[in-house]
Write an enzyme that holds these catalytic residues in place. Structure first.
Site, PDB file in Angstrom:
ATOM      1  N   HIS A 114      52.369  38.657  14.059  1.00 37.03           N
ATOM      2  CA  HIS A 114      52.624  37.228  13.861  1.00 37.03           C
ATOM      3  C   HIS A 114      53.997  36.937  13.263  1.00 37.03           C
ATOM      4  O   HIS A 114      54.725  36.103  13.795  1.00 37.03           O
ATOM      5  CB  HIS A 114      51.520  36.532  13.081  1.00 37.03           C
ATOM      6  CG  HIS A 114      51.691  35.054  13.201  1.00 37.03           C
ATOM      7  ND1 HIS A 114      51.396  34.364  14.367  1.00 37.03           N
ATOM      8  CD2 HIS A 114      52.229  34.147  12.368  1.00 37.03           C
ATOM      9  CE1 HIS A 114      51.735  33.098  14.225  1.00 37.03           C
ATOM     10  NE2 HIS A 114      52.238  32.943  13.026  1.00 37.03           N
ATOM     11  N   HIS A 144      54.706  31.644  26.303  1.00 40.88           N
ATOM     12  CA  HIS A 144      55.833  31.378  27.202  1.00 40.88           C
ATOM     13  C   HIS A 144      56.504  30.044  26.840  1.00 40.88           C
ATOM     14  O   HIS A 144      57.643  29.810  27.237  1.00 40.88           O
ATOM     15  CB  HIS A 144      55.390  31.397  28.666  1.00 40.88           C
ATOM     16  CG  HIS A 144      55.335  32.792  29.222  1.00 40.88           C
ATOM     17  ND1 HIS A 144      54.247  33.615  29.060  1.00 40.88           N
ATOM     18  CD2 HIS A 144      56.262  33.535  29.889  1.00 40.88           C
ATOM     19  CE1 HIS A 144      54.495  34.796  29.618  1.00 40.88           C
ATOM     20  NE2 HIS A 144      55.710  34.771  30.127  1.00 40.88           N
ATOM     21  N   HIS A 180      50.920  29.737  26.113  1.00 41.98           N
ATOM     22  CA  HIS A 180      51.413  29.339  24.782  1.00 41.98           C
ATOM     23  C   HIS A 180      52.684  30.095  24.418  1.00 41.98           C
ATOM     24  O   HIS A 180      53.691  29.495  24.058  1.00 41.98           O
ATOM     25  CB  HIS A 180      50.321  29.582  23.728  1.00 41.98           C
ATOM     26  CG  HIS A 180      50.840  29.586  22.332  1.00 41.98           C
ATOM     27  ND1 HIS A 180      51.278  28.439  21.701  1.00 41.98           N
ATOM     28  CD2 HIS A 180      51.019  30.597  21.439  1.00 41.98           C
ATOM     29  CE1 HIS A 180      51.693  28.750  20.474  1.00 41.98           C
ATOM     30  NE2 HIS A 180      51.551  30.050  20.298  1.00 41.98           N
TER      31      HIS A 180
END
Lengths: 549, 50
Positions: free
Chosen positions: A221, A374, A372
């Site tokens: 993340h 991309h 998402h």
């Protein structure tokens, strides 16, 4: 022959080396992406025995890990050189880091191309690649750490020479991003070096799958923010100069970066919401921490709109939104990042949906998630990187951004916008209809639900083809700016802070405080669940290396 | 050492008396917030419906 550049020629050469790797990666990774969308449309079979998962792995690794890391580290060296300077010794260590990263990249790439690493860029265990895949990745990370410590040293030396002065905004931002990167990559380095390499070499028989995935997402993340923060550097401190304005607030920009450092790391569990074996309480806590990132994101939105509005009004434009007309829409250095910013509105919204526990069950492992990212990295970040390239490359090569290339850049941005809207839009819709991500073309035994996805998969191939045209245009623009554009001096635009801004309080540069809070949050969010994962995991898994070919 | 930082000499003056007009900014940021909330509820409705 002397060339006119903004940085000295040695620093320019260093940055350009990174840029060459980034743009070669863009072409290779983009081509793989095109092939994927064609295969998934059900109309194309890969030749020469090349596997779908092989090209999927190349696409993910070379774009998400190689292109981004090389571009970011190169761009950040240019900012550090420009704002705090670079000594010969620092440059030597930067080159050392570059060569280690490049060697690692080539090692990993060759392993994938030989079909020995069909494990995708997330390399989830128990899928096993040949050891050189992991060793190459470890070298990329180690090389990037040399870049980190070079940047830390650059600011340290500057601070020693300029006692009592606040550090230059962009140097501060670079150091925050490299701190984030260093802390985050400790997780992926731990799983690769301590788990994957011994397991793939056969030194141990099994791997703790849940621990490896947890360590991956501890890194995975903040990786997204490592991509985003250099784009934010350009938005906060470069775009204002390009539009003829000033930075809205130096303090606000620094505060946003500090909040990103604190809240982008202890949040990896929101990628593992459907994962058994993690206590739901800790998933909940990390989801709450994830949502804290909305604060610096909206601070950034406010700051950018404020910069645009103040600049537009100073140029004489009135009305509630009349100032939008005062923005230089025909200047690609502004237009490309601005389109990236606009795309970040649906991209960020999608992220909030992904991280919400219930909604995650609707979209988890569907192609919505592919749609998402991309939008985030594939549009917001990459269009900003393209926007940076239009002035950075010519300023490094001693050339000019011509009006012809400016126009071509605007066309490229529009092509990208159209292609990505079609591709990512259809990915989002198909995902909501249950279409899985990662998988190759299949009719799933002729089920009715799978037949609903086909038209969207064809749309993805259409969008992917348009995007590949965008990549060809961008590679042409890069080549032109490096070797063919007319000689001259291209501005390296650095904005000044508005005279209306309050002075920046020095506590914003209390590194011990911010690093201390970051570590405390990480320890809080991960210590108990990781102990739990180690103590109560099911038996480890032997390797599987023939599942997907 | 190479080029010296042009960002250094900024920000020394006190804040100006007149506040800049930021009505458009306020509405734009609120609109983004509204877009986020509406999108969230649309997908939440999908979750509930399933």
């Amino acid at each position: 022959m002397t060339t006119n550049t903004n940085l000295n020629k040695f620093d320019s050469k260093l940055v350009m080396a990174h840029m060459h790797v980034a743009f070669v990666s863009l072409f290779i990774g983009g081509l793989m992406g095109l092939l994927q969308t064609l295969v998934r449309a059900g109309t194309f079979t890969l030749p020469f025995g090349i596997g779908y998962y092989q090209i999927l792995t190349v696409h993910g690794v070379i774009l998400a890990l190689v292109l981004t890391t090389f571009f970011i580290i190169g761009f950040q060296f240019s900012l550090m050189s420009k704002t705090v300077g670079m000594t010969d010794k620092q440059r030597d260590s930067a080159w050392f880091g570059f060569w280690i990263m490049l060697f690692g990249t080539v090692t990993t790439a060759v392993t994938i191309l030989l079909g020995q690493a069909n494990v995708l860029y997330t390399f989830y265990a128990p899928l096993k690649a040949f050891p050189t895949f992991y060793i190459g990745l470890a070298l990329v990370v180690i090389g990037s750490w040399i870049g980190c410590f070079t940047n830390f040293r650059q600011l340290y030396v500057w601070k020693k020479k300029n006692k009592g002065e606040k550090s230059p905004l962009l140097a501060f931002m670079v150091v925050i991003n490299m701190l984030l990167w260093f802390i985050a990559t400790l997780g992926v380095a731990a799983t690769v070096i301590l788990q994957f390499i011994p397991w793939s070499l056969g030194m141990v028989d099994t791997i703790n799958v849940l621990l490896s995935r947890t360590l991956f997402w501890y890194f995975g993340h903040p990786l997204v923010y490592f991509w985003l923060l250099p784009a934010y550097m350009a938005w906060y401190a470069i775009i204002p100069k390009i539009i003829g304005g000033k930075i809205f607030s130096d303090s606000l920009a620094r505060l946003a970066f500090i909040l990103f450092l604190m809240f982008s790391i202890p949040v990896g569990f929101h990628h593992q919401l459907t994962e058994p074996g993690i206590d739901p309480l800790w998933k909940f806590i990390q989801v709450v921490l994830t949502f804290m990132v909305i604060i610096p994101s909206l601070l950034t939105a406010f700051s950018m709109f404020a910069t645009f509005e103040i600049t537009g009004r100073k140029k004489g434009y009135t009305g509630l939104f009349g100032w939008l007309k005062g923005l230089p829409w025909k200047d690609v250095r502004f237009f490309a990042p601005m389109v990236g910013m606009i795309f970040f509105i649906p991209a960020g919204t999608g992220g909030i949906i992904n991280a919400s526990n219930q909604m995650n069950q609707v979209v988890h492992n569907t192609i919505w998630v592919t749609g998402h990212f991309h939008l985030t990295v594939g549009t917001t970040v990459i269009l900003t990187f393209f926007g940076i390239s239009y002035w950075l490359i010519p300023s490094l090569t001693g050339r000019k951004l011509t009006s012809k290339i400016n126009t071509l850049g605007i066309i490229q941005t529009i092509v990208w916008t159209v292609g990505m809207t079609i591709m990512s839009g259809s990915m989002h819709i198909a995902g909501l209809l249950g279409a899985p991500r990662r998988s190759s073309y299949s009719t799933y035994g002729g089920t009715e639900q799978a037949s609903e996805w086909i038209s969207y998969q064809i749309a993805q191939a259409v969008g992917g083809s348009i995007l590949f045209i965008g990549i060809i245009l961008m590679v042409y623009i890069f080549i032109y700016m490096v070797w063919a554009a007319p000689k001259g001096v291209e501005e390296f635009p650095l904005a000044k802070v508005s005279e209306n801004a309050e002075p920046t309080p020095m506590f914003l540069e209390n590194w011990k405080l911010w690093i201390g809070i970051t570590i405390a949050l990480i320890l809080f969010a991960y210590t108990i669940p990781v102990i739990d994962i180690i103590q109560h995991s099911p038996p480890g898994s032997p390797p599987f290396d023939i599942i997907i070919k | 050492m190479s080029n010296i930082n042009p960002l250094q000499k900024e920000n020394k003056q006190p804040a100006s008396e007149s506040e800049p007009e930021l009505k458009g900014t306020l509405i734009a940021v609120f609109s983004i917030g509204a877009f986020i909330v509406v999108s969230w509820f649309i997908v939440f409705a999908l979750f509930v419906a399933r």
